[in-house]
Design an enzyme around this catalytic site. Structure first.
Site, mmCIF file in Angstrom:
data_model
loop_
_atom_site.group_PDB
_atom_site.id
_atom_site.type_symbol
_atom_site.label_atom_id
_atom_site.label_comp_id
_atom_site.label_asym_id
_atom_site.label_seq_id
_atom_site.Cartn_x
_atom_site.Cartn_y
_atom_site.Cartn_z
ATOM 1 N N ASP A 1 27.564 40.742 36.153
ATOM 2 C CA ASP A 1 27.147 42.151 36.165
ATOM 3 C C ASP A 1 26.526 42.569 37.494
ATOM 4 O O ASP A 1 25.721 41.839 38.077
ATOM 5 C CB ASP A 1 26.113 42.394 35.061
ATOM 6 C CG ASP A 1 26.737 42.343 33.680
ATOM 7 O OD1 ASP A 1 27.886 41.865 33.557
ATOM 8 O OD2 ASP A 1 26.074 42.787 32.731
ATOM 9 N N GLY B 1 35.214 37.215 35.132
ATOM 10 C CA GLY B 1 36.041 36.460 36.076
ATOM 11 C C GLY B 1 36.360 35.049 35.619
ATOM 12 O O GLY B 1 37.019 34.294 36.343
ATOM 13 N N ASP C 1 34.585 42.880 25.778
ATOM 14 C CA ASP C 1 33.597 42.055 26.475
ATOM 15 C C ASP C 1 33.413 40.711 25.758
ATOM 16 O O ASP C 1 33.118 40.667 24.563
ATOM 17 C CB ASP C 1 32.275 42.857 26.498
ATOM 18 C CG ASP C 1 31.278 42.307 27.486
ATOM 19 O OD1 ASP C 1 31.481 41.194 27.992
ATOM 20 O OD2 ASP C 1 30.270 43.004 27.738
ATOM 21 N N GLU D 1 35.245 39.546 31.132
ATOM 22 C CA GLU D 1 34.793 38.172 30.868
ATOM 23 C C GLU D 1 34.285 37.553 32.155
ATOM 24 O O GLU D 1 34.303 36.348 32.318
ATOM 25 C CB GLU D 1 35.839 37.345 30.132
ATOM 26 C CG GLU D 1 37.274 37.500 30.598
ATOM 27 C CD GLU D 1 37.590 36.645 31.806
ATOM 28 O OE1 GLU D 1 37.186 37.056 32.909
ATOM 29 O OE2 GLU D 1 38.247 35.605 31.649
HETATM 30 C C1 GLA Z 1 28.077 42.650 29.678
HETATM 31 C C2 GLA Z 1 28.993 43.484 30.562
HETATM 32 C C3 GLA Z 1 28.306 44.777 30.939
HETATM 33 C C4 GLA Z 1 27.914 45.551 29.703
HETATM 34 C C5 GLA Z 1 27.027 44.669 28.849
HETATM 35 C C6 GLA Z 1 26.705 45.261 27.513
HETATM 36 O O1 GLA Z 1 26.952 42.186 30.372
HETATM 37 O O2 GLA Z 1 29.354 42.768 31.701
HETATM 38 O O3 GLA Z 1 29.167 45.573 31.750
HETATM 39 O O4 GLA Z 1 29.061 45.942 29.004
HETATM 40 O O5 GLA Z 1 27.652 43.417 28.576
HETATM 41 O O6 GLA Z 1 25.895 44.370 26.812
#
Ligand code: GLA
Length: 513
Positions: free
Chosen positions: A327, A306, A265, A304
């Protein structure tokens, strides 16, 4: 943990605006510590939180979008991110440059109290120097996930408030609920497991995850596979340890522990690298190469959001799947906005390299059963990874019946892997079509509106190539949520679709190829 994520982010934002004070501000004024400078909050049960404090008289504050403000009075520090119910607070009796502190976060069900340490750190610790990225090259296909991965991930339900026992319980439930039999394989531990590094630089689990290898062994003993989570940045989004500068070591550690899947991530990597295609691809390729070097088959999940049109280069960096969006949240607006925006890039996915519109919210309580059926059907039409995000130990029969619907899962997992097409859109009604193996076609009639809708299409509008014209004898039609064949006559198929609902059918041509 939103507040922690914001404070980490705000530090990065503040620093990118060159507002960072240097660590030379380490000073004492009179008998009272001058708090100006960088501080790290760490506790055995939570991630790191870096704070950039500024003290004027007794007033202490942080910069950034959601600043903390408060006072240092008679040796007592109190900071709060606001006065509302979601405020994060820090309290400590200040003594020198390292002392016990308490952080309270109120973040819906994920809030909590963390007892830890506030410690003065250098600006170099918060903003490490940029390390070189590899020259870009195409990594070989690792041969994994020929169909979109299926599994469970901790984030949507638990955020970082979970532990080893939760994960084991989820593995048990994956098997006992019939999810494993339905095809769900990966149990993925998202943010919240890591602590820091030991004296040899090896990443370690925190107090809630005392033995990451034993956890992997347990999940494997259930016939399942296990996934782990890290970042190309020094910290993951909530502040826990990331892999920056330790990519090879961490890949090897994950392999030695027996992990089969890594979600990687971006998070704090944004404070080090640019969000350019070259930096993004380079940072992911670096870990892709490290995973390749371990020789263990590890699914590489790029997260990341997109950026840099990841669907154009994710496979080259070794990615088996890549998030295409920000998200998801457990509500209709979020889910349908993300899901229906995927159609334009559907062609970029291929066997072993999948677009990932984020994990499932089915069963988390924020949508109706019709909305969850739409969610699941849409993800299947998109050939999206099916990563459940609910509590498998307590799910209702209805939730289970959605997540384990074999006829919808078969569409997601179809080996032909042809992309979905938009057949028609009228107002809030959309008809999506996907050619499947064996001369079959999946058709989803989606009603994005707030009232029931009659949705139709003409059989001869399915211009899907030879053998799929349905002109001669008419197709066999099966309703994939009712699990029954339905009679059809005439040139048109019509269904009444509930608000925010879907009718999913599958046809097999009556014509011979
Ligand atoms: C980002 C990701 C999520 C999750 C959170 C954890 O926002 O997109 O899917 O993994 O981090 O902090």
């Amino acid at each position: 943990m939103k507040s922690i994520r914001l404070s980490l982010l705000s530090t990065i934002v503040a620093c990118s605006l060159l507002l960072c004070a240097s660590s030379s501000a380490l000073a004492q004024t009179g008998n009272q510590t001058d708090m100006t400078g960088y501080w790290k909050f760490s506790s055995p049960t939570s991630g790191l939180d870096y704070l950039q404090l500024k003290q004027t008289g007794e007033a202490v504050s942080t910069a950034g979008r959601r600043p903390l403000t408060g006072t240092l009075h008679a040796g007592k520090l109190h900071l709060a991110s606001g006065t509302d119910a979601n405020a994060t607070t820090y309290d400590a009796v200040v003594k020198g440059d390292k002392f016990p502190a308490t952080r309270i976060t109120h973040d819906g069900p994920w809030g909590g109290t963390d007892t830890g340490t506030l410690e003065r750190v250098t600006s170099e610790e918060v903003h490490p120097a940029r390390l070189p990225l590899p020259d870009l090259r195409d990594l070989p296909d690792n041969g994994l996930v020929r169909t979109p991965p299926m599994g469970w991930n901790s984030w949507n339900k638990f955020h970082d408030r979970f532990d080893d026992a939760t994960v084991r319980g989820m593995a048990d439930a994956m098997v006992s609920s019939g999810m494993a039999k339905a095809g769900y394989t990966y149990i993925i531990v998202d943010e919240g497991w890591s602590s820091s590094r030991d004296a040899n630089g090896k990443i370690t689990g925190n107090a809630r995850f005392p033995d990451m290898k034993a956890l992997a062994d347990y999940v494997h003993s259930k016939g399942l596979k296990i996934g782990i989570y890290s970042s190309p940045g020094p910290q993951v989004c909530g502040g826990y340890q990331g892999s920056y500068g330790h990519e090879e070591e961490d890949a090897q550690t994950f392999a030695d522990w027996g992990y089969d899947y890594l979600k990687y991530d971006w998070c704090s990597a944004g404070g080090i690298y640019q969000s350019t295609w070259a930096d993004l691809e380079g940072a992911y390729q670096k870990m892709g190469e490290a995973l390749e070097k371990t020789k263990r088959p590890i699914v590489f999940s790029l997260c990341e959001y997109g950026a840099g049109d990841v669907w154009k280069w994710g496979a080259k960096a070794g990615g088996n799947l890549w998030r295409t969006t920000g998200d998801i949240s457990d509500n209709w607006q979020s889910m349908q906005r993300i899901g229906f925006a995927q159609l334009d890039i559907a062609n970029n996915a291929q066997a072993g390299h999948w677009n990932d519109p984020d994990m499932l919210e089915v069963g988390n309580g924020g949508m109706t059963a019709d909305e969850y059926r739409t969610h699941f059907s849409l993800w299947a039409m998109l050939r999206a990874p099916l990563i459940a995000g609910n509590d498998l130990r307590t799910m209702t029969d209805e939730t289970k019946s959605i997540l384990t619907n074999p006829e919808i899962i078969a569409i997601d997992q179809d080996l032909e892997a042809k992309p979905v097409q938009l057949l028609s859109q009228e107002g809030t009604s959309e008809v999506l079509v996907r050619p499947l193996t064996g001369n079959a076609v999946a058709i989803g009639l989606f009603n994005r509106g707030d009232k029931p809708a009659e949705i139709s299409f003409r059989w001869d509008s399915l211009h899907l190539g030879q053998g799929l014209g349905f002109g001669m004898r008419g197709p066999t039609v099966r309703d994939l949520w009712k699990h029954e064949d339905i009679p059809t006559t005439g040139d048109t198929f019509t269904a009444t679709v509930p608000p925010h609902g879907v009718v999913m059918i599958q046809t097999t041509s009556g014509r011979r190829r």
